[in-house]
Design a protein around this motif. Sequence first.
Motif, PDB file in Angstrom:
ATOM      1  N   ILE A 121     -13.986  -0.480  14.468  1.00 21.52           N
ATOM      2  CA  ILE A 121     -12.597  -0.733  14.049  1.00 21.52           C
ATOM      3  C   ILE A 121     -12.578  -1.497  12.730  1.00 21.52           C
ATOM      4  O   ILE A 121     -11.812  -1.173  11.809  1.00 21.52           O
ATOM      5  CB  ILE A 121     -11.855  -1.533  15.147  1.00 21.52           C
ATOM      6  CG1 ILE A 121     -11.684  -0.667  16.396  1.00 21.52           C
ATOM      7  CG2 ILE A 121     -10.505  -2.015  14.637  1.00 21.52           C
ATOM      8  CD1 ILE A 121     -11.127  -1.430  17.589  1.00 21.52           C
ATOM      9  N   GLY A 122     -13.440  -2.515  12.622  1.00 21.27           N
ATOM     10  CA  GLY A 122     -13.479  -3.294  11.395  1.00 21.27           C
ATOM     11  C   GLY A 122     -13.932  -2.482  10.197  1.00 21.27           C
ATOM     12  O   GLY A 122     -13.362  -2.605   9.096  1.00 21.27           O
ATOM     13  N   ILE A 123     -14.944  -1.644  10.395  1.00 20.02           N
ATOM     14  CA  ILE A 123     -15.416  -0.800   9.290  1.00 20.02           C
ATOM     15  C   ILE A 123     -14.343   0.197   8.874  1.00 20.02           C
ATOM     16  O   ILE A 123     -14.107   0.440   7.674  1.00 20.02           O
ATOM     17  CB  ILE A 123     -16.717  -0.083   9.692  1.00 20.02           C
ATOM     18  CG1 ILE A 123     -17.857  -1.106   9.826  1.00 20.02           C
ATOM     19  CG2 ILE A 123     -17.092   0.983   8.671  1.00 20.02           C
ATOM     20  CD1 ILE A 123     -19.138  -0.532  10.379  1.00 20.02           C
ATOM     21  N   ASP A 124     -13.652   0.779   9.879  1.00 19.83           N
ATOM     22  CA  ASP A 124     -12.582   1.733   9.565  1.00 19.83           C
ATOM     23  C   ASP A 124     -11.464   1.054   8.775  1.00 19.83           C
ATOM     24  O   ASP A 124     -10.944   1.609   7.788  1.00 19.83           O
ATOM     25  CB  ASP A 124     -12.041   2.330  10.865  1.00 19.83           C
ATOM     26  CG  ASP A 124     -10.944   3.347  10.619  1.00 19.83           C
ATOM     27  OD1 ASP A 124     -11.260   4.451  10.150  1.00 19.83           O
ATOM     28  OD2 ASP A 124      -9.768   3.010  10.873  1.00 19.83           O
ATOM     29  N   ARG A 125     -11.095  -0.145   9.183  1.00 24.83           N
ATOM     30  CA  ARG A 125     -10.052  -0.867   8.455  1.00 24.83           C
ATOM     31  C   ARG A 125     -10.513  -1.222   7.047  1.00 24.83           C
ATOM     32  O   ARG A 125      -9.734  -1.153   6.085  1.00 24.83           O
ATOM     33  CB  ARG A 125      -9.679  -2.142   9.209  1.00 24.83           C
ATOM     34  CG  ARG A 125      -8.892  -1.909  10.486  1.00 24.83           C
ATOM     35  CD  ARG A 125      -8.540  -3.222  11.150  1.00 24.83           C
ATOM     36  NE  ARG A 125      -7.790  -3.031  12.391  1.00 24.83           N
ATOM     37  CZ  ARG A 125      -7.384  -4.035  13.172  1.00 24.83           C
ATOM     38  NH1 ARG A 125      -7.668  -5.295  12.832  1.00 24.83           N
ATOM     39  NH2 ARG A 125      -6.718  -3.785  14.277  1.00 24.83           N
ATOM     40  N   SER A 126     -11.771  -1.592   6.923  1.00 23.40           N
ATOM     41  CA  SER A 126     -12.292  -1.947   5.601  1.00 23.40           C
ATOM     42  C   SER A 126     -12.276  -0.733   4.685  1.00 23.40           C
ATOM     43  O   SER A 126     -11.892  -0.831   3.503  1.00 23.40           O
ATOM     44  CB  SER A 126     -13.713  -2.502   5.730  1.00 23.40           C
ATOM     45  OG  SER A 126     -13.730  -3.682   6.511  1.00 23.40           O
ATOM     46  N   LEU A 127     -12.687   0.412   5.198  1.00 23.58           N
ATOM     47  CA  LEU A 127     -12.666   1.623   4.386  1.00 23.58           C
ATOM     48  C   LEU A 127     -11.232   2.009   4.025  1.00 23.58           C
ATOM     49  O   LEU A 127     -10.955   2.456   2.897  1.00 23.58           O
ATOM     50  CB  LEU A 127     -13.359   2.767   5.129  1.00 23.58           C
ATOM     51  CG  LEU A 127     -14.859   2.587   5.420  1.00 23.58           C
ATOM     52  CD1 LEU A 127     -15.406   3.808   6.150  1.00 23.58           C
ATOM     53  CD2 LEU A 127     -15.640   2.338   4.144  1.00 23.58           C
ATOM     54  N   SER A 128     -10.343   1.813   4.989  1.00 24.12           N
ATOM     55  CA  SER A 128      -8.938   2.118   4.696  1.00 24.12           C
ATOM     56  C   SER A 128      -8.398   1.193   3.609  1.00 24.12           C
ATOM     57  O   SER A 128      -7.629   1.621   2.728  1.00 24.12           O
ATOM     58  CB  SER A 128      -8.100   1.970   5.968  1.00 24.12           C
ATOM     59  OG  SER A 128      -8.528   2.896   6.948  1.00 24.12           O
ATOM     60  N   ALA A 129      -8.807  -0.085   3.670  1.00 16.68           N
ATOM     61  CA  ALA A 129      -8.370  -1.019   2.630  1.00 16.68           C
ATOM     62  C   ALA A 129      -8.929  -0.624   1.274  1.00 16.68           C
ATOM     63  O   ALA A 129      -8.251  -0.739   0.239  1.00 16.68           O
ATOM     64  CB  ALA A 129      -8.798  -2.434   3.003  1.00 16.68           C
ATOM     65  N   ILE A 130     -10.170  -0.145   1.247  1.00 20.24           N
ATOM     66  CA  ILE A 130     -10.792   0.256  -0.023  1.00 20.24           C
ATOM     67  C   ILE A 130     -10.049   1.439  -0.636  1.00 20.24           C
ATOM     68  O   ILE A 130      -9.612   1.411  -1.800  1.00 20.24           O
ATOM     69  CB  ILE A 130     -12.286   0.586   0.201  1.00 20.24           C
ATOM     70  CG1 ILE A 130     -13.063  -0.681   0.561  1.00 20.24           C
ATOM     71  CG2 ILE A 130     -12.884   1.234  -1.045  1.00 20.24           C
ATOM     72  CD1 ILE A 130     -14.500  -0.416   0.976  1.00 20.24           C
ATOM     73  N   VAL A 131      -9.902   2.521   0.128  1.00 14.50           N
ATOM     74  CA  VAL A 131      -9.257   3.719  -0.418  1.00 14.50           C
ATOM     75  C   VAL A 131      -7.776   3.477  -0.642  1.00 14.50           C
ATOM     76  O   VAL A 131      -7.150   4.085  -1.544  1.00 14.50           O
ATOM     77  CB  VAL A 131      -9.500   4.929   0.508  1.00 14.50           C
ATOM     78  CG1 VAL A 131     -10.977   5.251   0.599  1.00 14.50           C
ATOM     79  CG2 VAL A 131      -8.933   4.685   1.901  1.00 14.50           C
ATOM     80  N   LEU A 187     -12.957  -8.097   0.865  1.00 12.77           N
ATOM     81  CA  LEU A 187     -13.522  -7.517   2.090  1.00 12.77           C
ATOM     82  C   LEU A 187     -14.847  -8.217   2.422  1.00 12.77           C
ATOM     83  O   LEU A 187     -15.848  -8.035   1.737  1.00 12.77           O
ATOM     84  CB  LEU A 187     -13.750  -6.018   1.906  1.00 12.77           C
ATOM     85  CG  LEU A 187     -12.473  -5.204   1.648  1.00 12.77           C
ATOM     86  CD1 LEU A 187     -12.827  -3.771   1.321  1.00 12.77           C
ATOM     87  CD2 LEU A 187     -11.561  -5.264   2.858  1.00 12.77           C
ATOM     88  N   HIS A 188     -14.786  -9.015   3.469  1.00 14.97           N
ATOM     89  CA  HIS A 188     -15.984  -9.740   3.915  1.00 14.97           C
ATOM     90  C   HIS A 188     -16.465  -9.263   5.290  1.00 14.97           C
ATOM     91  O   HIS A 188     -17.382  -9.848   5.851  1.00 14.97           O
ATOM     92  CB  HIS A 188     -15.697 -11.243   3.973  1.00 14.97           C
ATOM     93  CG  HIS A 188     -15.215 -11.800   2.667  1.00 14.97           C
ATOM     94  ND1 HIS A 188     -16.049 -11.977   1.589  1.00 14.97           N
ATOM     95  CD2 HIS A 188     -13.973 -12.188   2.268  1.00 14.97           C
ATOM     96  CE1 HIS A 188     -15.351 -12.480   0.570  1.00 14.97           C
ATOM     97  NE2 HIS A 188     -14.085 -12.613   0.954  1.00 14.97           N
ATOM     98  N   THR A 236      -8.025 -14.786   4.369  1.00 14.24           N
ATOM     99  CA  THR A 236      -9.409 -14.288   4.530  1.00 14.24           C
ATOM    100  C   THR A 236     -10.388 -15.402   4.853  1.00 14.24           C
ATOM    101  O   THR A 236     -11.600 -15.170   4.890  1.00 14.24           O
ATOM    102  CB  THR A 236      -9.869 -13.588   3.242  1.00 14.24           C
ATOM    103  OG1 THR A 236      -9.839 -14.536   2.164  1.00 14.24           O
ATOM    104  CG2 THR A 236      -8.974 -12.400   2.930  1.00 14.24           C
ATOM    105  N   HIS A 237      -9.883 -16.624   5.064  1.00 10.88           N
ATOM    106  CA  HIS A 237     -10.729 -17.773   5.406  1.00 10.88           C
ATOM    107  C   HIS A 237     -11.803 -18.033   4.349  1.00 10.88           C
ATOM    108  O   HIS A 237     -12.921 -18.476   4.683  1.00 10.88           O
ATOM    109  CB  HIS A 237     -11.394 -17.574   6.775  1.00 10.88           C
ATOM    110  CG  HIS A 237     -10.419 -17.358   7.887  1.00 10.88           C
ATOM    111  ND1 HIS A 237      -9.675 -18.382   8.444  1.00 10.88           N
ATOM    112  CD2 HIS A 237     -10.047 -16.205   8.535  1.00 10.88           C
ATOM    113  CE1 HIS A 237      -8.898 -17.893   9.396  1.00 10.88           C
ATOM    114  NE2 HIS A 237      -9.094 -16.571   9.470  1.00 10.88           N
ATOM    115  N   GLY A 238     -11.483 -17.719   3.118  1.00  8.20           N
ATOM    116  CA  GLY A 238     -12.420 -18.003   2.035  1.00  8.20           C
ATOM    117  C   GLY A 238     -13.703 -17.191   2.103  1.00  8.20           C
ATOM    118  O   GLY A 238     -14.732 -17.596   1.552  1.00  8.20           O
ATOM    119  N   GLY A 239     -13.644 -16.044   2.747  1.00  6.71           N
ATOM    120  CA  GLY A 239     -14.844 -15.201   2.848  1.00  6.71           C
ATOM    121  C   GLY A 239     -15.835 -15.668   3.896  1.00  6.71           C
ATOM    122  O   GLY A 239     -16.953 -15.152   3.975  1.00  6.71           O
TER     123      GLY A 239
END
Length: 784
Positions: free
Chosen positions: A606-616, A552-553, A475-478
């Motif tokens: 795409i990034g928001i969708d992936r982030s939401l997928s990671a959350i759920v 998630l950054h 994650t490159h340290g956020g």
Amino acid sequence: MKGVERDRPEMTCAMVPVFLLGKQLVRTQNIGGRHILDCYYPPLLTADDDSLPVVQIHNILTQNRTTNPIMDFLAEMEQEPFNPNEFVERLAWMTMGVSNLSSGNDESFSATGLLNNFEETIKHLQVLQVRIQGKCDKLETACREEESKHWQKMAKLEEKNKAAVEAFHELDSRINSVATKVVYLGDQLENVNTPRSRAVEAQKLLTHFNGFIKPGGPFSPVFTDKEQLFEAADIIQKLQLVAQELPSAKFSGAQKQIAQKYDEIERSLIEEFAKAQVKGDRAQMKHIASILSHFKGYSQCIDAFIEQSQAGAFSSGDVFLDVVPLCERNAREMKEVFHNPEQVMGKFILNIFYGKLQGTISSSLSDRSRPDAYLKRLHELYSRTTKLSIDLARYDTGNDHTFLSKLVKNIFQRYLESYISLEIRNLKERSASILKKFYEYKNHQKKPINAGGIQELRRDLQAVIVAKTGAVWETHGGETFLSEQIAVGLLDETKQALIRCHSLSRSSECAANAVQILDVLFQFLIDEFVDYALEVGLQAIPPGESKVQPELHFFGVVREVNAIVHLMDKLFHDSIIPLVVSTPKHGECLQRKKTISEQLENKLEIGIDRSLSAIVGYVKVTLQSEQKKGDFKPEGDEAVIASSACIKVCRFISVQTERIRTSLDGKNQEAVLSELGVRFHRVIYEHFYQFQYNSMGALCAICDVNEYKKCVLEFKVPMVTALFDTLHALCNLLLVLPENLKQVCTGDQLATLDRSILSNFIQLRADFKTARLGNYLKTLSDDK
């Protein structure tokens, strides 16, 4: 009568200081201890004491009346202002007599006497009217006679005026006739005198010309006497014209000597002009300039004037500040000295531009080792020179209105030809330097990123490896690798370049040059900065259903990208559009910006969708691993609280909600939170289907749902809140008594749901078979 008390036999002025005689005001004034009686007439009485009987007042009022009542009436009526009511009151006062006034007895009042007196007075007034009317008739007659005499005088004066006008016209015609004859005689005399004068002038010129036929003279004394320089100049100028018409073969010697003397006198005149300028003798300068205007070296006279005027003028160290005051000082002198001041001013300014000004510009722009500093100097010098030309436009320099603009263009032409190539090269170097320093500060080495199918395949393989080995996702340290400060630096460099482009580009090339600068901005700000950060951010999003709480950054990346895009939009509308509007490049710029915006939006989605997928996904894995079956089917009567898995999930969701709120705003925030809420509800809903619930377990499930509701209330999205309200109502089906199931199923929150959903939820009850709840399901199906 008014003002008189009837119950007293006598009234004094002391008792009644102010009262009425009829309606006439009578008052006493105390002046120096003496009482003055004041009424319609002037003061007639003074009293030393305060006792003044009314009888005496009556006597005073009647003692000045004459024996001729008509004259008395006339005297009273001529007073201003005359009041007829007061006149009648006074007449009644005098008619009543003293006895009536003193006794105040109504029985002694005689109406007949008062009537007789009024009738007599009316007769007197009628007589007075007749007399006055007679006087008026006499005056009108005299006025008409006077008017008739006046009109007779006017008629005589009009006849005299007509005669005078006729005499004036006759005299004017005679004067015109005489003037015509005088002009004719003058023309005749001039026709006779002009040839004679020319002959005399020719004789003088021939006399002077003879002195130049033989080599070495002898010359006329006019050419050797310095006091007669102006006369010699007039003669030699005419001899020069004559010599040019003579054949060279026969008069070459005379022509040579005349030319030498011509040059000598011309130089002497210029020297005298310079001396007069030093002394400030404008009259002498004007006289010499007028003589030199017929010589070939007149331009040398102007040059000498310009050289002397500009000597020591540029002493401030800034030539741009000295030019306008210098022209201001010399403009008036040019008008007084030269017959063509506009041409002199034009040459004066030309000398400044191609002399001192061009030298200053050349020396300032000689160093090109630092393109950035060179471009700033070029823009500053060009702007100041353009402003100077605008300030000098108020001076008349001839008929060419583009004279000053041509001067500016000619001076900067060789610098402007290569301007745009140097500008683009400098902008690229400056932008690359800014990004290089930024990544060095972040201690990051840029790596080539290939977007597309290969990159997605690589990401999927990495996700599998992380899932099996438990390795940490990079994650490159956020770090977002974005900075508004860097974006502002790039935009500022672009803005300065656009300002220079507007000033230094030709009008026909300005739009094309602006598009080149815009391309550089898109290259470094979007492609190499924002787009690179987006790709890195996309790679840093962990895969879905991770066992480790994801870092998630990307929402921070979204915030930075939005801020940078807003800054770019502002520059685009403020600096780019004005340069390309009304040109074919306008549509090209808009289309290019639209394409870039769509690309950024796609990657952000795409990034928001992936982030939401990671959350759920993490919520799903957490619930699967930490939610125990005994949580919803406890054996004892322990206190009913939310499960530990629920608490952990709610804390995680709250953290992510806060990140979304700080990164997005407006409709974007609402849309993302709505999507997260829907996905979160789906995970919780499906999770509840994996368990069976007794009464205590149902209470625990309801407690969990309440916690989830509190969590999603932070979303402030009504639709998500309604979903969890419905879920709460479904959980009630796990708790209510069997006989109340039908009532709960037909309630407001569950009435609109499909009966299969209700049936599936009821089947999760631990007592579903023992309580024979299948019969209730049949009842629900029958009702449907």
